[in-house]
Write an enzyme that holds these catalytic residues in place. Structure first.
Site, short mmCIF file in Angstrom:
data_model
loop_
_atom_site.label_atom_id
_atom_site.label_comp_id
_atom_site.label_asym_id
_atom_site.label_seq_id
_atom_site.Cartn_x
_atom_site.Cartn_y
_atom_site.Cartn_z
N GLY A 41 0.80 -1.20 -0.11
CA GLY A 41 0.15 0.11 -0.21
C GLY A 41 0.21 1.37 -0.05
N GLU A 142 -4.15 6.31 -3.37
CA GLU A 142 -4.84 5.76 -2.91
C GLU A 142 -6.26 5.76 -2.20
OE1 GLU A 142 -1.93 1.98 -4.95
OE2 GLU A 142 -2.11 2.41 -1.86
N ASP A 249 13.26 -6.34 -8.44
CA ASP A 249 12.21 -5.46 -8.44
C ASP A 249 11.78 -4.49 -8.21
OD1 ASP A 249 9.05 -5.18 -6.49
OD2 ASP A 249 9.73 -7.29 -6.37
N ALA A 252 7.49 -0.17 -5.19
CA ALA A 252 7.90 0.63 -3.74
C ALA A 252 8.85 1.54 -4.40
CB ALA A 252 7.91 -0.66 -2.39
N ALA A 253 9.43 1.49 -4.95
CA ALA A 253 10.64 2.24 -5.27
C ALA A 253 10.16 3.70 -5.17
CB ALA A 253 11.14 2.01 -7.15
N GLY A 254 9.08 3.93 -5.88
CA GLY A 254 8.66 5.44 -6.13
C GLY A 254 8.01 5.26 -4.41
N ASP A 255 8.20 4.44 -2.86
CA ASP A 255 7.12 5.00 -2.50
C ASP A 255 8.61 5.30 -1.61
OD1 ASP A 255 4.64 4.78 -3.18
OD2 ASP A 255 5.18 3.00 -2.43
N GLY A 290 9.51 -7.29 -3.23
CA GLY A 290 8.29 -7.08 -2.20
C GLY A 290 8.33 -5.45 -2.14
N SER A 294 10.95 -4.38 1.00
CA SER A 294 12.27 -4.17 0.69
C SER A 294 12.27 -3.14 0.77
CB SER A 294 11.95 -4.37 -1.47
OG SER A 294 10.74 -3.03 -1.44
O1 RIB Z 1 3.54 1.28 -4.61
C1 RIB Z 1 3.85 -0.17 -4.26
C2 RIB Z 1 2.70 -0.44 -4.30
O2 RIB Z 1 0.94 0.02 -5.03
C3 RIB Z 1 1.68 -1.37 -3.46
O3 RIB Z 1 2.24 -2.00 -1.76
C4 RIB Z 1 0.52 -1.64 -3.65
O4 RIB Z 1 -0.19 -2.29 -2.55
C5 RIB Z 1 0.48 -0.79 -4.89
O5 RIB Z 1 -0.55 0.06 -3.62
#
Ligand code: RIB
Length: 313
Positions: A41, A142, A249, A252-255, A290, A294
């Site tokens: 998420g 989201e 993978d 979640a790189a942006g997060d 993941g 990650s």
């Molecule tokens: O940015 C990656 C995330 O996008 C994933 O963890 C997935 O849950 C989606 O929300």
């Protein structure tokens, strides 16, 4: 002295991840090679990314009344995120993301919002209680857009800097939202949705950033993937090249980038150093599989920055 903390308002998902040699074409059935469930998420990932770098972090959002809900709370807490602001919404299932990752580490993601889709003004009120004293509020797209806007307004009223990750890509941001945003951090796909033309290099990124400034954004940070990051402030603009890593993978790189950026600001670094922290955190996250699995901890982050201290700026 109270340590500065970061607040995150957004989604909390369980990621159902299939590894596959390649991504299927429409109508095709493929045999994958591995399956895993990984906490994710965009909101929760950003909260975990900040907390793993040692910054006190509070999450506001919702999980469902299913077993995923408890696992998602546990993952946030294990990273050190304060989850007092997360509502357990027993009448909904937790947010879920179906993710396919291929051998080239490209991914496809389908998100089913569940409890995230029920986030409303009551959640914004819980957020408002947690804003005084925060160094920044991290937002993504989201949870319902109306609540993202209300959350930005609440932060603005409280004098808290707003960092908006306009992901997933949307062309429907309310025009009034931009002037509430201090830092916007789209990737190439997202910025194209916002400005209406492809952004592929620093020249087109500068054009896009000018449009975002005109709409009211203070700092535009445009993530150009393996190339690096273009940043435009009111005073100047600069480019931070990507760190070179072996990608496994990119989920979640942006997060991870936004977590690194916010952590640097919380430690008092200027924007250029904050972009470098974001780029380093993003790069480290693509070396592991993941989403939350990650995201780097502080020791590996510091070691990575040190090992790359002589790279060209
Ligand atoms: O940015 C990656 C995330 O996008 C994933 O963890 C997935 O849950 C989606 O929300």
């Amino acid at each position: 002295m109270i340590q500065p903390y970061v607040v995150v308002f957004g989604s909390i998902n369980m990621d159902l991840v299939a590894k596959t040699p390649r991504l299927p074409t429409p109508g095709e059935t493929l045999l994958g090679s591995r399956f895993s469930t990984v906490p994710g998420g965009k909101g929760a990932n950003q909260a975990v990314a900040v907390a793993r770098l040692g910054i006190p972090t509070r999450m506001v959002g919702r999980v469902g009344g299913d077993s995923f809900g408890q696992a998602l709370l546990t993952s946030l807490q294990a990273a050190g995120v304060n989850t007092d602001g997360v509502l357990l919404d027993a009448s909904n299932h937790s947010g879920v993301a179906m993710i396919a990752v291929d051998d080239r580490s490209e991914n496809h993601i389908i998100v089913i919002p569940g409890a995230n889709g029920q986030v409303n003004e009551a959640d914004v009120e819980r957020l408002a209680d947690r804003l005084p004293g925060a160094i920044a509020l991290l937002l993504q797209l989201e949870v319902p857009l109306a609540t993202v806007y209300s959350a930005a307004q609440a932060a603005h009223r409280a004098g808290v800097r707003v960092i908006l990750d306009p992901a997933p890509a949307s062309s429907e941001l309310p025009p009034e939202l931009y002037s509430l945003v201090d830092i916007i951090t789209p990737n190439a796909v997202e910025v194209e949705q916002l400005v209406g033309f492809p952004v592929t290099d620093t020249a087109t990124a500068a054009e896009a950033a000018n449009i975002l400034h005109q709409r009211g954004v203070n700092i535009a940070v445009i993530k150009l993937g393996a190339q690096g990051v273009f940043c435009s402030t009111q005073e100047d603009s600069f480019f931070v090249p990507a760190f070179q890593v072996q990608a496994v993978d990119t989920v979640a790189a942006g997060d991870s980038f936004n977590g690194g950026l916010a952590a640097a600001l919380a430690e008092g670094h200027a924007i250029r150093q904050a972009i470098t922290w974001g780029a380093a955190a993003g790069a480290l996250s693509v070396t592991k599989s993941g989403a939350q699995s990650s995201l780097p901890d502080r020791a590996s982050f510091d070691a990575f920055l040190k090992a790359n201290s002589d790279r060209p700026a």
